[in-house]
Design a protein around this motif. Sequence first.
Motif, PDB file in Angstrom:
ATOM      1  N   LEU A 221       0.852  -1.183   0.000  1.00  0.00           N
ATOM      2  CA  LEU A 221       0.000   0.000   0.000  1.00  0.00           C
ATOM      3  C   LEU A 221       0.892   1.238   0.000  1.00  0.00           C
ATOM      4  CD1 LEU A 221      -2.807  -0.980   2.513  1.00  0.00           C
ATOM      5  CD2 LEU A 221      -2.824  -1.123   0.025  1.00  0.00           C
ATOM      6  N   ASP A 222       0.797   2.006  -1.057  1.00  0.00           N
ATOM      7  CA  ASP A 222       1.668   3.168  -1.272  1.00  0.00           C
ATOM      8  C   ASP A 222       0.833   4.443  -1.270  1.00  0.00           C
ATOM      9  OD1 ASP A 222       4.091   4.496  -1.877  1.00  0.00           O
ATOM     10  OD2 ASP A 222       3.668   4.415  -4.028  1.00  0.00           O
ATOM     11  N   SER A 223       0.014   4.615  -0.233  1.00  0.00           N
ATOM     12  CA  SER A 223      -0.972   5.692  -0.228  1.00  0.00           C
ATOM     13  C   SER A 223      -0.356   7.084  -0.152  1.00  0.00           C
ATOM     14  CB  SER A 223      -1.954   5.489   0.929  1.00  0.00           C
ATOM     15  OG  SER A 223      -2.708   4.310   0.724  1.00  0.00           O
ATOM     16  N   ASN A 224       0.880   7.190   0.301  1.00  0.00           N
ATOM     17  CA  ASN A 224       1.535   8.501   0.323  1.00  0.00           C
ATOM     18  C   ASN A 224       2.532   8.684  -0.826  1.00  0.00           C
ATOM     19  OD1 ASN A 224       3.579   6.792   1.098  1.00  0.00           O
ATOM     20  ND2 ASN A 224       4.029   7.808   3.037  1.00  0.00           N
ATOM     21  N   HIS A 225       2.507   7.738  -1.789  1.00  0.00           N
ATOM     22  CA  HIS A 225       3.324   7.791  -3.018  1.00  0.00           C
ATOM     23  C   HIS A 225       4.823   7.701  -2.721  1.00  0.00           C
ATOM     24  CE1 HIS A 225       0.237   9.371  -6.148  1.00  0.00           C
ATOM     25  NE2 HIS A 225      -0.392   8.770  -5.148  1.00  0.00           N
ATOM     26  N   ALA A 226       5.204   7.140  -1.595  1.00  0.00           N
ATOM     27  CA  ALA A 226       6.626   7.047  -1.256  1.00  0.00           C
ATOM     28  C   ALA A 226       7.369   6.123  -2.227  1.00  0.00           C
ATOM     29  CB  ALA A 226       6.788   6.560   0.177  1.00  0.00           C
ATOM     30  N   ILE A 227       6.800   4.949  -2.516  1.00  0.00           N
ATOM     31  CA  ILE A 227       7.469   4.015  -3.430  1.00  0.00           C
ATOM     32  C   ILE A 227       7.423   4.577  -4.852  1.00  0.00           C
ATOM     33  CG2 ILE A 227       7.530   1.637  -4.250  1.00  0.00           C
ATOM     34  CD1 ILE A 227       5.987   0.839  -1.720  1.00  0.00           C
ATOM     35  N   TRP A 228       6.297   5.119  -5.231  1.00  0.00           N
ATOM     36  CA  TRP A 228       6.136   5.777  -6.536  1.00  0.00           C
ATOM     37  C   TRP A 228       7.245   6.806  -6.743  1.00  0.00           C
ATOM     38  CZ3 TRP A 228       1.897   5.805 -10.181  1.00  0.00           C
ATOM     39  CH2 TRP A 228       1.825   6.905 -11.028  1.00  0.00           C
TER      40      TRP A 228
ATOM     41  N   ASN B 167       8.413   7.243 -10.698  1.00  0.00           N
ATOM     42  CA  ASN B 167       7.382   6.757 -11.614  1.00  0.00           C
ATOM     43  C   ASN B 167       6.368   7.859 -11.931  1.00  0.00           C
ATOM     44  OD1 ASN B 167       6.094   4.611 -13.106  1.00  0.00           O
ATOM     45  ND2 ASN B 167       4.476   4.712 -11.579  1.00  0.00           N
ATOM     46  N   GLU B 168       5.746   7.766 -13.122  1.00  0.00           N
ATOM     47  CA  GLU B 168       4.772   8.762 -13.547  1.00  0.00           C
ATOM     48  C   GLU B 168       3.515   8.155 -14.153  1.00  0.00           C
ATOM     49  OE1 GLU B 168       6.613  11.481 -16.246  1.00  0.00           O
ATOM     50  OE2 GLU B 168       8.202  12.066 -14.851  1.00  0.00           O
ATOM     51  N   PHE B 169       3.410   6.817 -14.183  1.00  0.00           N
ATOM     52  CA  PHE B 169       2.361   6.195 -14.985  1.00  0.00           C
ATOM     53  C   PHE B 169       1.636   5.083 -14.230  1.00  0.00           C
ATOM     54  CE2 PHE B 169       5.884   7.515 -17.726  1.00  0.00           C
ATOM     55  CZ  PHE B 169       5.238   8.432 -18.536  1.00  0.00           C
ATOM     56  N   TRP B 170       0.360   4.900 -14.602  1.00  0.00           N
ATOM     57  CA  TRP B 170      -0.430   3.701 -14.246  1.00  0.00           C
ATOM     58  C   TRP B 170      -0.851   3.020 -15.549  1.00  0.00           C
ATOM     59  CZ3 TRP B 170      -2.134   8.353 -11.691  1.00  0.00           C
ATOM     60  CH2 TRP B 170      -1.973   8.375 -10.304  1.00  0.00           C
ATOM     61  N   PRO B 171      -0.648   1.723 -15.720  1.00  0.00           N
ATOM     62  CA  PRO B 171       0.259   0.908 -14.925  1.00  0.00           C
ATOM     63  C   PRO B 171       1.708   1.141 -15.352  1.00  0.00           C
ATOM     64  CG  PRO B 171      -0.650  -0.407 -16.698  1.00  0.00           C
ATOM     65  CD  PRO B 171      -1.307   0.953 -16.796  1.00  0.00           C
ATOM     66  N   ALA B 172       2.625   0.755 -14.493  1.00  0.00           N
ATOM     67  CA  ALA B 172       4.056   0.787 -14.798  1.00  0.00           C
ATOM     68  C   ALA B 172       4.667  -0.507 -14.284  1.00  0.00           C
ATOM     69  CB  ALA B 172       4.722   1.991 -14.150  1.00  0.00           C
ATOM     70  N   HIS B 173       5.499  -1.133 -15.117  1.00  0.00           N
ATOM     71  CA  HIS B 173       6.081  -2.418 -14.778  1.00  0.00           C
ATOM     72  C   HIS B 173       7.607  -2.298 -14.807  1.00  0.00           C
ATOM     73  CE1 HIS B 173       2.168  -3.780 -16.816  1.00  0.00           C
ATOM     74  NE2 HIS B 173       1.978  -3.677 -15.518  1.00  0.00           N
ATOM     75  N   TYR B 174       8.239  -2.664 -13.690  1.00  0.00           N
ATOM     76  CA  TYR B 174       9.687  -2.615 -13.566  1.00  0.00           C
ATOM     77  C   TYR B 174      10.209  -4.030 -13.376  1.00  0.00           C
ATOM     78  CZ  TYR B 174       9.141   2.426 -13.005  1.00  0.00           C
ATOM     79  OH  TYR B 174       8.823   3.747 -13.211  1.00  0.00           O
ATOM     80  N   PHE B 175      11.148  -4.431 -14.237  1.00  0.00           N
ATOM     81  CA  PHE B 175      11.689  -5.786 -14.235  1.00  0.00           C
ATOM     82  C   PHE B 175      13.108  -5.718 -13.664  1.00  0.00           C
ATOM     83  CE2 PHE B 175       8.426  -5.397 -17.354  1.00  0.00           C
ATOM     84  CZ  PHE B 175       7.758  -6.612 -17.376  1.00  0.00           C
ATOM     85  N   ILE B 176      13.316  -6.376 -12.523  1.00  0.00           N
ATOM     86  CA  ILE B 176      14.536  -6.248 -11.737  1.00  0.00           C
ATOM     87  C   ILE B 176      15.260  -7.592 -11.717  1.00  0.00           C
ATOM     88  CG2 ILE B 176      15.457  -5.634  -9.470  1.00  0.00           C
ATOM     89  CD1 ILE B 176      12.874  -4.017  -9.028  1.00  0.00           C
ATOM     90  N   ASP B 177      16.559  -7.557 -12.017  1.00  0.00           N
ATOM     91  CA  ASP B 177      17.304  -8.814 -12.104  1.00  0.00           C
ATOM     92  C   ASP B 177      17.708  -9.325 -10.715  1.00  0.00           C
ATOM     93  OD1 ASP B 177      19.628  -7.446 -11.298  1.00  0.00           O
ATOM     94  OD2 ASP B 177      20.433  -7.283 -13.332  1.00  0.00           O
ATOM     95  N   ALA B 178      18.378 -10.471 -10.711  1.00  0.00           N
ATOM     96  CA  ALA B 178      18.703 -11.138  -9.450  1.00  0.00           C
ATOM     97  C   ALA B 178      19.711 -10.360  -8.608  1.00  0.00           C
ATOM     98  CB  ALA B 178      19.246 -12.544  -9.736  1.00  0.00           C
ATOM     99  N   ASN B 179      20.373  -9.373  -9.216  1.00  0.00           N
ATOM    100  CA  ASN B 179      21.311  -8.522  -8.488  1.00  0.00           C
ATOM    101  C   ASN B 179      20.667  -7.234  -7.995  1.00  0.00           C
ATOM    102  OD1 ASN B 179      23.615 -10.249  -8.864  1.00  0.00           O
ATOM    103  ND2 ASN B 179      23.681  -9.549 -10.998  1.00  0.00           N
ATOM    104  N   GLY B 180      19.353  -7.063  -8.232  1.00  0.00           N
ATOM    105  CA  GLY B 180      18.643  -5.897  -7.739  1.00  0.00           C
ATOM    106  C   GLY B 180      18.673  -4.706  -8.666  1.00  0.00           C
ATOM    107  N   LYS B 181      19.029  -4.894  -9.922  1.00  0.00           N
ATOM    108  CA  LYS B 181      19.108  -3.801 -10.888  1.00  0.00           C
ATOM    109  C   LYS B 181      17.891  -3.800 -11.796  1.00  0.00           C
ATOM    110  CE  LYS B 181      22.005  -1.852 -14.555  1.00  0.00           C
ATOM    111  NZ  LYS B 181      23.268  -2.003 -15.339  1.00  0.00           N
TER     112      LYS B 181
END
Length: 301
Positions: free
Chosen positions: A76-83, A88-102
Amino acid sequence: MTAKQLRGKVVLVDFWTYSCINCLRALPYIRAWADKYKDSGLVVIGVHTPEFDFEKQLPNVQKAVQKFGITYPIALDSNHAIWNAFHNEFWPAHYFIDANGKVRYEHFGEGDYDQSERWIQDLLKEANAKRMPPSIVHVNGQGVQAAADMGQILSPETYIGYARADHFGSPGGIRQGQEQLYAAPENLRLNEWGLAGKWVDYAQVAVLRSAGGKIIFRFHARDLHLVLGSSADGTPIRFRVTIDGQAPGENHGVDTDAQGNGVVTDHRLYQLVRQKDAIRDHVFTIEFQDPGVQAFSFTFG
């Protein structure tokens, strides 16, 4: 889930909000990927970042998660902290992160699902996934989650609250934050809309003060959706929809019947029109039989 615990996993972060039609049409793919690749090392995390105030309420989000069959974790990101952390600027937005966290790949909006899934497969192979299901998922979304007819959408997302309202056609314009008796507009051009009856138009939402109020919109699309909420005390609101002054018949949406009747019970997106006829300009009217309805925005599909 901590960053340390996610090391070695491929992570898909999905920014969404439950009244966004574009987000809802993408959800069947996110669900399918979460299920297909869960044993191969993929972790899907939904980030629910609200657009409207009612989307900040936990019970509303919980109801939507259950309704749409989401089983992966939702932050729950109700204060847009993670956003904001993702810029980020869009709904929906998809971020694909590798096994090293990038973050290795980003996708904004609907579409390009095959390409997105190939990224999942490639990142899992890099992480030495033990099992890799072959091929690409095939999704057939139902109801509001059905794919849009993109070639026929000539109407944009349109907000009813005055802060972002455009193309308002009722005489005299919008009276911001004050009760006003509006008259239905005449001879609407494509994508113009208006109010009829006694309304108060706030920054995010218009609230109906007396029974019989209407919203009218001249649109061009297969589907018409309207984000609505019941009255402040939770009383259901009855309504009737017409298309060019007639009952919608087989062109009704999932939240109306063939006569155009429906009820607003929750704060959410309502699909009011899904046309089976040839797509052309139409005048949509919704009349509310009870006061208190809250109207937020139109979207199309």
